[in-house]
Design an enzyme around this catalytic site. Sequence first.
Site, PDB file in Angstrom:
ATOM      1  N   CYS A   1     -50.393  13.776  28.334  1.00  0.00           N
ATOM      2  CA  CYS A   1     -50.309  12.401  29.100  1.00  0.00           C
ATOM      3  C   CYS A   1     -49.854  12.172  30.470  1.00  0.00           C
ATOM      4  O   CYS A   1     -50.734  12.590  31.089  1.00  0.00           O
ATOM      5  CB  CYS A   1     -49.364  11.566  28.081  1.00  0.00           C
ATOM      6  SG  CYS A   1     -49.556   9.821  28.451  1.00  0.00           S
TER       7      CYS A   1
ATOM      8  N   HIS B   1     -51.510  12.335  22.708  1.00  0.00           N
ATOM      9  CA  HIS B   1     -50.203  13.283  22.326  1.00  0.00           C
ATOM     10  C   HIS B   1     -50.633  13.958  21.136  1.00  0.00           C
ATOM     11  O   HIS B   1     -50.682  13.327  20.124  1.00  0.00           O
ATOM     12  CB  HIS B   1     -49.481  11.879  21.979  1.00  0.00           C
ATOM     13  CG  HIS B   1     -48.784  11.095  23.103  1.00  0.00           C
ATOM     14  ND1 HIS B   1     -47.852  11.603  24.108  1.00  0.00           N
ATOM     15  CD2 HIS B   1     -49.331  10.036  24.063  1.00  0.00           C
ATOM     16  CE1 HIS B   1     -47.684  10.936  24.856  1.00  0.00           C
ATOM     17  NE2 HIS B   1     -48.582   9.878  24.951  1.00  0.00           N
TER      18      HIS B   1
ATOM     19  N   GLU C   1     -48.735  15.608  19.753  1.00  0.00           N
ATOM     20  CA  GLU C   1     -47.466  15.645  18.531  1.00  0.00           C
ATOM     21  C   GLU C   1     -47.416  14.324  18.065  1.00  0.00           C
ATOM     22  O   GLU C   1     -46.735  14.304  17.048  1.00  0.00           O
ATOM     23  CB  GLU C   1     -46.183  16.019  19.786  1.00  0.00           C
ATOM     24  CG  GLU C   1     -45.623  14.658  20.443  1.00  0.00           C
ATOM     25  CD  GLU C   1     -46.478  14.238  21.802  1.00  0.00           C
ATOM     26  OE1 GLU C   1     -47.681  15.010  21.994  1.00  0.00           O
ATOM     27  OE2 GLU C   1     -46.107  13.273  22.582  1.00  0.00           O
TER      28      GLU C   1
END
Lengths: 209, 259
Positions: free
Chosen positions: A83, A187, A189
Site C-alpha cells: 500500500c 493489502h 494481510e
Amino acid sequence: MNQRTAVIIDYDAGNLKSVQRACAEVGLSASISADPEVVRRAERVIFPGVGAAGSAMRSMTRAGMGEALKEVIRSGVPVLGICLGLQISLDYSEEDDQATLGLLPGRVVRFRFDKPELKIPHMGWNEVRVTKPHPILEGIEPGDEFYFVHGYYPEPEQTGQVYALTEYESDFASAVGQDNYFATQFHPEKSGRVGLRLLSAFSEWNGRC
Amino acid sequence: MLSKRLIACLDVRDGKLAKSIRFVDTRDIGDPVEKAREYYLDGLDELVFYDITASSDKRNIMLDVVEAVAEQVFIPLSVGGGIRSVADATDLRLAGAEKINVNSAAVQRPALISECAEAIGSQNIVLSMDIRAVDVSETCQSGYQIVINGGRTPMGLDALAWALQGERLGAGELVINSIDADGTQKGYELKLTAMLAEAVRIPVIASGGAGTPDHLVDVLTQGKADAALVASMVHYGAYTISELKQHLHAHGVKMRMSW
C-alpha cells in the site's frame, strides 16, 4: 529447517500487527522494528503502510530508515512493499506534494472522476489481473480479488515493472517490482486466503524473478 | 471493477454475542470468535463488532475479543460502540481493528471525527448514523433525523446535513442505519440510503431491515449502497454468507466470488 523470518519496518504507519499476524498464519515469523540496524540484518523485509505520504516520508527520513531500506534492496534481500509502502517507493506523490524514496521511477497520483458514483477512496475488494508472471503472484487465478483502500494510485514509468493491473474506472498498476523488490497496492494481510497465499509465496521467495 | 461488499455485524455484550431487536431487548447467541471465523471461511467481505456492553469497567473485554478475532480472521475488521476518544480508537486499532466506528459521541462532539481521522487516517474512520424518518420541517429538511442512545434520543439534527458534515470532518465511510427498519426484516430503507449515497463521495454501508436476499439486491442497486450490512438473517442460520453472495451474484450484483 530454520524458521523463516522477516522484519516489518515500523515507521508510524498504522496497523502493523495485522501484517505480523497474517505472516504468522503462513509460518513466517515477523518482528516489528523501528531500528534501521535491525532492518539491515533482516532475512526479509516487509515495508507496509497506511497513512499519508508526507508524514510517512518524515518518519522514514528522521529514523534513517530510508537509507537502510535502500541498502537492503541493493544487497539482494527480498523486500515486500504494501500500500503506502509501494507508493512512497516511487519518486513523487501528489499526496502532500511529496518527493519520495525513488526506488522505482514513477509517481503517485490522485483518483479523479467526473462520475459521482465512483467513490474515493477506492475501498473494498477488486480483481488483480496478473499481467506478467512473478513467483510471488503464483497461484493467483482470474477472478481472484484482494482488499484495497487508497485514494491515490501508482503510475510507474516503466511498464516492465508492472506485474498486475486493477480496474477502477480505468486500469492502474496494483503490483510492481524490480529484482528483489516487490510491492502491492492492495493489502494481502486483509485479503483472506488469496492474500495469505501471496504472503506465503513471499516467505519462500529467493528474491529472483 | 470494485465489488460490492457483504458485511456482517455482530453485537457483543460483555464479550458474548448478542442480537438486538430494535436496540431494546438483547439476548446472547454465542461466541464471537467462533462466529467470526465461520463467516470468514464462508466468504464474508468485512466484519463489524458493535460493543453494547453497558458498564464501563467491562469494556476491556472487547479488546480481548478483537485480539482473538484478528488472529484468525484475515479480512477487514471494524469495531464500534462507545468510542469517545482518540485513545479508545487507538486501543482498538492496536488490538487488531482496521476501522473504528464512531456514533453517538461524534454527534455530541463532532471534533471526535477529525481527531480520529488525524490519528489513525480518514479511511479508517467510519461514521455510523442511527436515523429515523420524521416530518419535513425547517430544521429537518431531508425528512430524516439523527437519534442516539440506541435510537431513544432524537437530536434534532438533519441526517443529510450530518452526513455531509461527517464527510467534511474526515469520515472515510458512512453507515446508514435506519432505526425504523432495524429488526423488522422487511427490507432496508432504500430512499434514505440512496439519498445519502448520492450526496457524499465516500462509500456508504446500508444497515437495518434485511430479511431476505432480495433486500440486499435492492439496497445495492436501487439503494446505491456500496456495502450491505446483515445481522439476524445470518446469525440464526436462515441464510449463510455464501448463499447471500451467490444470490447477489446471480442477480447481477458484482461480488467477490472466490475465497
